[in-house]
Enzyme design. Structure first.
Site, PDB file in Angstrom:
ATOM      1  CG  HIS A   1      -2.118  -0.849   1.100  1.00  0.00           C
ATOM      2  ND1 HIS A   1      -3.233  -0.711   1.895  1.00  0.00           N
ATOM      3  CD2 HIS A   1      -2.390  -1.878   0.257  1.00  0.00           C
ATOM      4  CE1 HIS A   1      -4.135  -1.607   1.550  1.00  0.00           C
ATOM      5  NE2 HIS A   1      -3.646  -2.327   0.558  1.00  0.00           N
TER       6      HIS A   1
ATOM      7  CE1 TYR B   1      -1.599   4.425   9.157  1.00  0.00           C
ATOM      8  CE2 TYR B   1      -0.349   3.108   7.588  1.00  0.00           C
ATOM      9  CZ  TYR B   1      -1.486   3.295   8.355  1.00  0.00           C
ATOM     10  OH  TYR B   1      -2.483   2.373   8.326  1.00  0.00           O
TER      11      TYR B   1
ATOM     12  CE  LYS C   1       3.598   3.887  13.211  1.00  0.00           C
ATOM     13  NZ  LYS C   1       4.239   3.423  11.995  1.00  0.00           N
TER      14      LYS C   1
ATOM     15  N   PRO D   1      -4.574   1.050  18.487  1.00  0.00           N
ATOM     16  CG  PRO D   1      -6.427  -0.263  17.941  1.00  0.00           C
ATOM     17  CD  PRO D   1      -5.788   0.455  19.088  1.00  0.00           C
TER      18      PRO D   1
ATOM     19  CE1 TYR E   1      -6.225   4.503  10.733  1.00  0.00           C
ATOM     20  CE2 TYR E   1      -5.697   4.266   8.401  1.00  0.00           C
ATOM     21  CZ  TYR E   1      -5.467   3.934   9.724  1.00  0.00           C
ATOM     22  OH  TYR E   1      -4.484   3.032  10.034  1.00  0.00           O
TER      23      TYR E   1
END
Length: 395
Positions: free
Chosen positions: A76, A389, A301, A297, A205
């Site tokens: 991704h 990220y 991480k 979550p 998200y």
């Protein structure tokens, strides 16, 4: 069964941290024994994280544990933020010098590492419950464990607790030996696995007035989705139809995007907390992964921090075994915690930016929306999100 009674490194826990540490040390010629309280079937089915940051990908490839990941994992190059019925993509490679992430479930990482461990012949004992870590402040620490109805003692040079938040490793330490930092969030995640192709190519998200939602996936045929719920939510109160309706509401955007639905095969509630216990070294006992720290979550991480912990610790242990470099071991806690606190901060920011606090007023909500708009409109803000990220380099 012949049980080992002596080893150089005793590892408690056969999650990704314990298995990877055992693998790295075995490849370097260091004897290890890995003890796991649960059955192999339970460990291989335990649903956890599914996002591997770039550093984790590189570590698994370098140690020979990345072949199936590279065949079956989903690369991704970004995520999508949704709010106010609009979708905004954060492009990772353009913001991070080409770095990205891999969707590859923790269950699959664990299966790969178990297969490598068994193939090597190095000791891996399932249903071997560690009940105490003793003499960790001496040169001969010991792990007491139960296996097949009897209690046994494993003598070690070093013990590494990779046995999770509730494990015996951290609980073997006196309270005064630890400084604990913790935050419990006033919400939880209702997570589902569904036998339906993902409705998106990259993770979504979503910030919504009814609460947060996340669309992820496990494979091209299996979707993983989450809804923000109350921490005391009864999962049985959520029928499949109710779950899909709520997800569709929170993901809704202006346009023709639709959420694909299908059979839900698993559902459960995940509480949200941040936790760090310092230091990570206590004599010959070391803490790694969830035994030392928990992150919500939202930032993806948890697994990646565990991998970073043991990759660092393996390197330092090898220096200690080969050169007697005590200063290297002394540096473990300091080096690991720098990364841990960076991940804690990023996870906290993602969590508070995207979730609706049940006690939140309209002022706080406007601040969230302002931060979301800034993140998707500012290259600097988007770069900060992207860099964290995909994973910052080891510091």
């Amino acid at each position: 069964m012949t049980r080992p009674h002596r080893t150089r490194v005793g590892v408690i826990g056969a999650g990704p941290a314990g298995l990877l540490l055992g693998h790295l040390l075995h490849r370097a010629g260091i004897d290890t024994v890995v003890l796991e309280a649960r059955t192999r079937d339970y460990v291989e089915r335990r649903q956890r994280a599914g996002i591997l940051e770039q550093g984790t990908i590189d570590i698994l490839r370098a140690c020979g544990a990345g072949d199936r990941m590279d065949r079956e994992g989903l690369r991704h190059d970004g995520i999508e933020l949704r709010f106010d019925r609009q979708a905004h993509r954060i492009d990772f490679p353009s913001l991070t010098g080409g770095r990205g992430v891999m969707v590859y479930a923790q269950t699959e990482v664990v299966k790969d590492l178990i297969a490598l461990r068994l193939e090597s012949g190095a000791p891996l004992l399932f249903e071997a419950e560690a009940v105490a870590v003793e003499d960790f402040d001496t040169t001969s620490p010991r792990v007491r464990y139960r296996h097949e109805g009897d209690e046994h003692v494993l003598e070690c040079d070093v013990v590494v607790a990779c046995d999770g938040f509730h494990g015996i490793g951290r609980r073997s330490l006196p309270a005064h030996a630890l400084q604990v930092f913790e935050r419990v969030y006033p919400f939880a995640w209702l997570g589902i696995l569904a036998s339906v192709p993902p409705s998106c190519e990259e993770l979504i998200y979503a910030h919504h007035e009814r609460g947060f939602a996340l669309h992820s996936m496990r494979s091209p045929e299996v979707s993983r989705l989450y809804l923000q719920v109350a921490p005391d939510e009864d999962v049985d109160a959520w029928s499949d139809a109710r779950i899909w309706d709520e997800l569709a509401t929170r993901f809704a955007v202006d346009g023709d995007w639709e959420l694909a639905t299908g059979p839900i095969t698993d559902k459960g509630i995940t509480p949200m907390r941040s936790f760090v216990a310092e230091p990570l070294r206590h004599g010959r006992l070391f803490l790694a992964g969830d035994a030392a720290h928990i992150v919500p979550p939202t930032g993806a991480k948890g697994l990646n921090l565990a991998v970073a912990d043991v990759a660092l610790l393996a390197e330092l242990l090898l220096r200690w075994f080969s050169e007697g470099d005590e200063a290297a071991l002394d540096s473990y806690s300091r080096q690991a915690l720098r990364r841990v606190w960076r991940a804690e901060h990023f996870s906290y920011l993602m969590t508070t930016m995207l979730h609706r606090d049940p006690g939140q007023d309209s002022f706080a909500h406007r601040l969230q929306l302002s931060q979301l708009h800034y993140t998707v409109s500012s290259t600097a803000a988007a770069t900060t999100l992207a860099e964290n990220y995909v994973g910052l380099p080891t510091v």
